[in-house]
Design a protein around this motif. Structure first.
Motif, mmCIF file in Angstrom:
data_model
loop_
_atom_site.group_PDB
_atom_site.id
_atom_site.type_symbol
_atom_site.label_atom_id
_atom_site.label_comp_id
_atom_site.label_asym_id
_atom_site.label_seq_id
_atom_site.Cartn_x
_atom_site.Cartn_y
_atom_site.Cartn_z
ATOM 1 N N GLY A 44 -6.996 -4.485 5.338
ATOM 2 C CA GLY A 44 -6.003 -3.904 4.448
ATOM 3 C C GLY A 44 -4.599 -4.434 4.692
ATOM 4 N N THR A 45 -3.736 -4.266 3.692
ATOM 5 C CA THR A 45 -2.361 -4.786 3.759
ATOM 6 C C THR A 45 -1.575 -4.179 4.909
ATOM 7 O OG1 THR A 45 -2.354 -5.125 1.358
ATOM 8 C CG2 THR A 45 -0.223 -5.089 2.468
ATOM 9 N N PHE A 46 -1.626 -2.865 5.071
ATOM 10 C CA PHE A 46 -0.867 -2.224 6.149
ATOM 11 C C PHE A 46 -1.349 -2.691 7.518
ATOM 12 C CE2 PHE A 46 0.113 1.126 2.903
ATOM 13 C CZ PHE A 46 1.499 1.023 2.975
ATOM 14 N N GLN A 47 -2.652 -2.901 7.662
ATOM 15 C CA GLN A 47 -3.174 -3.361 8.946
ATOM 16 C C GLN A 47 -2.717 -4.789 9.232
ATOM 17 O OE1 GLN A 47 -7.382 -2.783 9.509
ATOM 18 N NE2 GLN A 47 -7.452 -4.046 11.364
ATOM 19 N N LEU A 48 -2.701 -5.639 8.216
ATOM 20 C CA LEU A 48 -2.199 -7.008 8.408
ATOM 21 C C LEU A 48 -0.739 -6.992 8.850
ATOM 22 C CD1 LEU A 48 -3.761 -8.896 5.350
ATOM 23 C CD2 LEU A 48 -4.422 -9.089 7.751
ATOM 24 N N LEU A 49 0.054 -6.137 8.226
ATOM 25 C CA LEU A 49 1.463 -6.040 8.592
ATOM 26 C C LEU A 49 1.623 -5.526 10.023
ATOM 27 C CD1 LEU A 49 2.883 -4.561 5.262
ATOM 28 C CD2 LEU A 49 3.369 -6.834 6.192
ATOM 29 N N THR A 50 0.761 -4.588 10.414
ATOM 30 C CA THR A 50 0.813 -4.039 11.772
ATOM 31 C C THR A 50 0.491 -5.096 12.816
ATOM 32 O OG1 THR A 50 0.176 -1.845 10.970
ATOM 33 C CG2 THR A 50 -0.158 -2.285 13.310
ATOM 34 N N ILE A 51 -0.615 -5.816 12.605
ATOM 35 C CA ILE A 51 -1.023 -6.842 13.572
ATOM 36 C C ILE A 51 0.009 -7.954 13.630
ATOM 37 C CG2 ILE A 51 -2.793 -8.570 14.090
ATOM 38 C CD1 ILE A 51 -4.847 -6.615 12.889
#
Length: 295
Positions: A44-51
């Motif tokens: 997901g987009t939020f997970q990509l931004l987090t990592i």
């Protein structure tokens, strides 16, 4: 004139050095776009931004451990917070749109950023909007309209998300320019990763996917290019006005269109060539005008 003066190598004009830094930003953003496209179906987009923020924070912390944590001292924490809230919005729009519309379409919509940047820079920084700068933006926008002609995917909901992200990016660039006068590039990048990590983590926890081994090379590219792209952008903004630096970013569009064609079979045609030519001409005229002013 002394012989020593003649023997001394002539320094490159600041505008040329700024342009070289923007080339680094161009390649970094393009590599990041490919990595996001490869992962968008699985993570997901939020997970990509987090990592992305977590990897960037680890790398910057290692650099600060070597060169000194005093580099992150700042009297502008509220400005850092504001800059990163709007930048996170821009990043979300960019990452989200890449999963739904062609790469060149994402970049084309993103390149409304100079229009918004010009307005924000005039309002917040007092930058003068010269004729050459207006022309660079005008030719760039005309070039984008030629490329994103009626019939493309411009009406997809992801396009609207990207347009809102472009406005957020413009305000972020303007606030970054304001910060470059008082804080170092490492300081700006540190607070960028520190603020944006929890912003992405909280919503990501509701839809977390455990990355598989094949995901990690792409995640590493996202994390590293997230740093190099913004470091190059900050260095360029140290040397030139925001309304000069940001139009140089137009050069990403023809490059990413070629990447999209080669990797994903996305359409490449005469409209793209004509639009890219307008973008290149506008940027070239602006760079020459700025160099004449500095001579």
């Amino acid at each position: 004139m002394s012989a020593d003066y003649l023997a001394r190598p002539r320094a490159r004009p600041p505008m040329v050095v700024a342009a070289l830094w923007m080339v680094g930003s161009l390649f970094s953003f393009s590599a990041m776009a490919v990595a996001v496209r490869e992962l968008s179906e699985d993570i997901g987009t939020f997970q990509l931004l987090t990592i992305r923020s977590a990897i960037g924070l680890l790398v910057i912390s290692a650099l600060l451990t070597r060169y000194g944590w005093k580099k992150i001292r700042s009297d502008n924490l509220k400005l850092h917070l504001a800059r990163n809230l709007v930048h996170f919005g821009g990043q979300f729009g960019w990452f989200f749109a890449i999963g739904f519309i062609p790469l060149a379409a994402v970049f084309a919509i993103e390149f409304t950023v100079p229009l918004w940047t010009m307005m924000f820079a005039a309002l917040l920084l007092g930058e003068r909007i010269s004729t050459s700068r207006r022309l660079a933006v005008l030719l760039g926008v005309i070039g984008i309209l030629v490329i994103v002609r009626p019939g493309w995917s411009a009406l997809h909901p992801a396009s609207l998300v990207m347009l809102l992200g472009a406005i957020a990016y413009a305000l972020s660039h303007t606030l970054t320019k304001k910060l470059t006068g008082v804080d170092s590039p490492l300081c700006i990048l540190f607070y960028m990763m520190l603020v944006q990590l929890p912003l992405g983590l909280v919503p990501a926890l509701f839809d977390w996917t455990t990355p598989q081994p094949e995901h990690w090379p792409w995640l590493a590219i996202i994390g590293m290019t997230g740093l190099t792209a913004h470091y190059c952008m900050v260095r360029a903004l140290l040397l030139a006005d925001a309304t000069v630096v940001v139009p140089l970013d137009f050069l990403r569009l023809p490059f990413i269109a070629l990447v999209g064609y080669l990797l994903y079979g996305e359409q490449l045609d005469g409209f793209l060539v004509a639009g890219a030519a307008l973008i290149l001409v506008g940027n070239g005229m602006n760079i020459l005008a700025e160099r004449r002013k500095q001579c």
